[in-house]
Scaffold this motif. Structure first.
Motif, PDB file in Angstrom:
ATOM      1  N   LEU A 196      41.526  48.209  35.968  1.00  0.00           N
ATOM      2  CA  LEU A 196      41.193  47.316  37.077  1.00  0.00           C
ATOM      3  C   LEU A 196      42.433  46.836  37.825  1.00  0.00           C
ATOM      4  O   LEU A 196      42.342  46.385  38.971  1.00  0.00           O
ATOM      5  N   ALA A 197      43.607  46.921  37.209  1.00  0.00           N
ATOM      6  CA  ALA A 197      44.828  46.444  37.870  1.00  0.00           C
ATOM      7  C   ALA A 197      45.184  47.299  39.089  1.00  0.00           C
ATOM      8  O   ALA A 197      45.932  46.867  39.974  1.00  0.00           O
ATOM      9  N   LEU A 219      40.883  41.496  43.077  1.00  0.00           N
ATOM     10  CA  LEU A 219      39.527  41.432  42.545  1.00  0.00           C
ATOM     11  C   LEU A 219      38.779  40.325  43.273  1.00  0.00           C
ATOM     12  O   LEU A 219      39.265  39.182  43.331  1.00  0.00           O
ATOM     13  N   GLY A 220      37.634  40.718  43.856  1.00  0.00           N
ATOM     14  CA  GLY A 220      36.830  39.726  44.555  1.00  0.00           C
ATOM     15  C   GLY A 220      35.437  40.265  44.795  1.00  0.00           C
ATOM     16  O   GLY A 220      35.096  41.404  44.442  1.00  0.00           O
ATOM     17  N   LEU A 221      34.592  39.445  45.441  1.00  0.00           N
ATOM     18  CA  LEU A 221      33.219  39.862  45.692  1.00  0.00           C
ATOM     19  C   LEU A 221      33.153  41.042  46.660  1.00  0.00           C
ATOM     20  O   LEU A 221      32.184  41.816  46.641  1.00  0.00           O
ATOM     21  N   ASP A 255      37.114  37.336  38.703  1.00  0.00           N
ATOM     22  CA  ASP A 255      38.312  37.304  39.541  1.00  0.00           C
ATOM     23  C   ASP A 255      39.259  36.238  39.016  1.00  0.00           C
ATOM     24  O   ASP A 255      39.048  35.683  37.936  1.00  0.00           O
ATOM     25  N   ALA A 256      40.300  35.923  39.788  1.00  0.00           N
ATOM     26  CA  ALA A 256      41.318  34.981  39.339  1.00  0.00           C
ATOM     27  C   ALA A 256      40.766  33.578  39.199  1.00  0.00           C
ATOM     28  O   ALA A 256      41.316  32.760  38.456  1.00  0.00           O
ATOM     29  N   ALA A 257      39.661  33.265  39.908  1.00  0.00           N
ATOM     30  CA  ALA A 257      39.073  31.932  39.802  1.00  0.00           C
ATOM     31  C   ALA A 257      37.998  31.848  38.740  1.00  0.00           C
ATOM     32  O   ALA A 257      37.408  30.795  38.546  1.00  0.00           O
ATOM     33  N   VAL A 291      51.023  39.185  38.516  1.00  0.00           N
ATOM     34  CA  VAL A 291      50.114  38.139  38.991  1.00  0.00           C
ATOM     35  C   VAL A 291      48.742  38.415  38.384  1.00  0.00           C
ATOM     36  O   VAL A 291      48.241  39.540  38.443  1.00  0.00           O
ATOM     37  N   ILE A 292      48.134  37.371  37.799  1.00  0.00           N
ATOM     38  CA  ILE A 292      46.817  37.514  37.184  1.00  0.00           C
ATOM     39  C   ILE A 292      45.769  37.486  38.293  1.00  0.00           C
ATOM     40  O   ILE A 292      45.624  36.481  38.997  1.00  0.00           O
ATOM     41  N   ILE A 293      45.076  38.605  38.462  1.00  0.00           N
ATOM     42  CA  ILE A 293      44.077  38.701  39.524  1.00  0.00           C
ATOM     43  C   ILE A 293      42.654  38.652  38.973  1.00  0.00           C
ATOM     44  O   ILE A 293      41.692  38.706  39.737  1.00  0.00           O
ATOM     45  N   GLY A 294      42.509  38.592  37.667  1.00  0.00           N
ATOM     46  CA  GLY A 294      41.171  38.527  37.093  1.00  0.00           C
ATOM     47  C   GLY A 294      41.241  38.596  35.571  1.00  0.00           C
ATOM     48  O   GLY A 294      42.318  38.508  34.963  1.00  0.00           O
ATOM     49  N   ALA A 295      40.073  38.754  34.951  1.00  0.00           N
ATOM     50  CA  ALA A 295      40.004  38.806  33.494  1.00  0.00           C
ATOM     51  C   ALA A 295      38.876  39.709  33.054  1.00  0.00           C
ATOM     52  O   ALA A 295      37.874  39.878  33.767  1.00  0.00           O
ATOM     53  N   VAL A 296      39.038  40.297  31.875  1.00  0.00           N
ATOM     54  CA  VAL A 296      38.026  41.149  31.250  1.00  0.00           C
ATOM     55  C   VAL A 296      37.561  40.443  29.978  1.00  0.00           C
ATOM     56  O   VAL A 296      38.380  40.025  29.152  1.00  0.00           O
ATOM     57  N   TYR A 297      36.239  40.338  29.827  1.00  0.00           N
ATOM     58  CA  TYR A 297      35.670  39.625  28.673  1.00  0.00           C
ATOM     59  C   TYR A 297      34.705  40.552  27.944  1.00  0.00           C
ATOM     60  O   TYR A 297      33.845  41.169  28.573  1.00  0.00           O
ATOM     61  N   PHE A 298      34.873  40.655  26.615  1.00  0.00           N
ATOM     62  CA  PHE A 298      33.999  41.487  25.786  1.00  0.00           C
ATOM     63  C   PHE A 298      33.296  40.585  24.762  1.00  0.00           C
ATOM     64  O   PHE A 298      33.921  39.699  24.168  1.00  0.00           O
TER      65      PHE A 298
END
Length: 490
Positions: free
Chosen positions: A69-70, A75-77, A102-104, A161-168
């Motif tokens: 994803l990087a 990353l956004g809608l 995303d980052a937010a 720069v952190i632009i988002g996150a992945v959660y499992f």
């Protein structure tokens, strides 16, 4: 009449104080501790291994997705389709739920079956930690209700720069079920082991306490005076050794009791004879009013002799009693030659009176750790007997020599000797080979017993045998040799 003391009642052993209960409880506690360890340690180790493997798998997969994803730079809608395409192009990971934010923290992708969460904020602690940069890989796993619940999150970084996150999120009840199965099997095995251990502990403790009860019964039987009782206790353990020691102890008690009874019987018999003679003589004097003075004088002299005999018997009995009960005396190096010379000087008139030649061959430097009085008594008794029970114109030879670490004192006579069957018994109290001759010589049957017991007190031995080459008897006393200085010659 003197009242006999009542025997103490045996104490009752309560259930919780008995050895059987204590042994059984000990076995149960040990087995219970082992079972607790068996039911906890393997499960804890297995659970930790599963959690460790899930941490490795989820974190590596989260890192793979985050690195793919990087490449989106943002990353956004507006690029949700690209996120869906990237996730769709990835091979099936076999995981439960995947969430991309995303980052937010706004959810861009969620394959969970909990409704449409897109455009909502991901209220997960792991996502928050990943977006804040609190650790590159975040992982948490818990085992509850027979299932593993694993969570992992990784930040999506583009140019630092952190632009988002992945959660499992993974819900695994298969491995949890295996763990539950292991736990149930261990519990069933523990129940079987616990029941078997309880039964075996009761059996083993019962066997052990029954053997102790056998010993206790034997002690009570012996306490009542049955010294011939023996314990029939098999095995090769400590209780068997204890039973053997008990049998040896009761054997010694039986021997001691037999010796005591024989001693009392012999002493009573020996004392009864002179007392009967004294009574007979006194009755003769009292009943014969016309007895002349010369006859009365002879009767009184006979009474005096019997009284002297009683005195000798009682003195020797007191000597033996003191030897049996007195504490150890202080010893010192004593020159045996000096003691024997004193005895020779004392007994020379007696030897001349009975026409017996007394010769001594005494070696210098024969020192013994003892007391001078005890050595004097040993030498006096042996040499006096050799003179009294010798033949006219006979000879008594006293030899003293030291060989190595041993001192030998031999007293040999030329008398009629002692029969072979009587040799092992002559040191017994009141034992006499020829009773008539012993009484005529004034013997009590206690002198050799005093010699034996006195020699034993100082580590010595005394033996009797036939004299070599001729008739007569040889008494030999041996002592450990003393090399110390400060010889006693009082």
């Amino acid at each position: 009449m003197e009242k006999k003391p009542r025997a103490a009642k045996p104490r009752k052993v309560h259930l919780w104080s008995s050895l059987q209960t204590k042994f059984a409880l000990t076995y149960i506690v040990v087995i219970a501790a082992v079972l607790v360890l068996l039911n906890t340690y393997p499960l804890l180790v297995s659970r930790d291994l599963v959690i460790k493997s899930k941490q490795t798998a989820l974190q590596s997969q989260a890192s793979v997705v985050a690195s793919n994803l990087a490449g989106l730079e943002n990353l956004g809608l507006d690029n949700r389709d690209k996120v869906d395409q990237i996730i769709g192009d990835l091979p099936d990971m076999g995981l439960g739920r995947i969430v991309i934010t995303d980052a937010a923290g706004l959810i861009l992708y969620d394959n969970g079956e909990v409704g449409d969460n897109v455009s909502r904020y991901a209220l997960f602690g792991e996502v928050t930690q990943a977006l804040r940069g609190e650790g590159y890989d975040v992982f948490r796993c818990e085992y509850r209700d027979g299932a593993f619940r694993s969570r992992a999150a990784a930040p999506v970084v583009y140019r630092n720069v952190i632009i988002g996150a992945v959660y499992f999120y993974e819900y695994d009840n298969e491995q949890g079920g295996l763990l539950v199965g292991i736990q149930n099997n261990l519990r069933n095995i523990s129940i079987v082991i616990c029941v078997a251990a309880l039964l075996l502990s009761l059996v083993f403790s019962g066997v052990l306490t029954s053997r102790l009860a056998t010993l206790l019964r034997a002690i009570r039987i012996v306490r009542e005076g049955e010294y011939s009782h023996r314990v029939q206790l098999g095995g090769h353990d400590e209780l068997a050794l204890l039973a053997d020691e008990f049998d040896q102890l009761t054997g010694r008690l039986q021997t001691t009791e037999e010796v005591r009874r024989r001693f009392v019987s012999d002493a009573s018999h020996e004392l009864k004879t002179p007392l009967a003679s004294i009574r007979l003589l006194t009755d003769s004097i009292l009943q014969n009013e016309q007895m002349d003075a010369e006859t009365a004088k002879e009767f009184v002299a006979d009474i005096g002799e019997e009284a002297e005999r009683l005195t000798r018997i009682t003195e020797k009995l007191l000597t033996l009693t003191r030897m049996d009960t007195a504490p150890p005396v202080e010893t010192e190096p004593v020159d045996v030659k000096y003691v024997v010379e004193k005895v020779e000087h004392m007994l020379s008139p007696l030897a001349q009176a009975v026409d017996v030649r007394l010769r001594c061959r005494l070696e210098e430097g024969c020192l013994v750790r003892a007391t001078q009085d005890d050595l004097y008594q040993i030498a006096f008794n042996l040499m006096e007997n050799a003179i009294k029970y010798n033949l006219p114109q006979g000879e008594v030879l006293v030899t003293l020599e030291g060989t190595g670490e041993t001192v030998f004192l031999r007293v040999e006579d030329t008398g009629v000797g002692i029969p072979e069957e009587d040799l092992p018994k002559i040191f017994d109290r009141f034992y006499r080979v020829d009773k008539a001759r012993s009484r005529a010589a004034g013997g009590t049957g206690l002198g050799l017993s005093i010699v034996r017991d006195t020699a034993r007190q100082h580590g010595g031995t005394v033996t009797a045998r036939h004299r070599e080459g001729t008739q007569g008897t040889c008494f030999e006393v041996t002592f450990p040799r003393c090399r110390a200085k400060g010889v006693c010659r009082v």
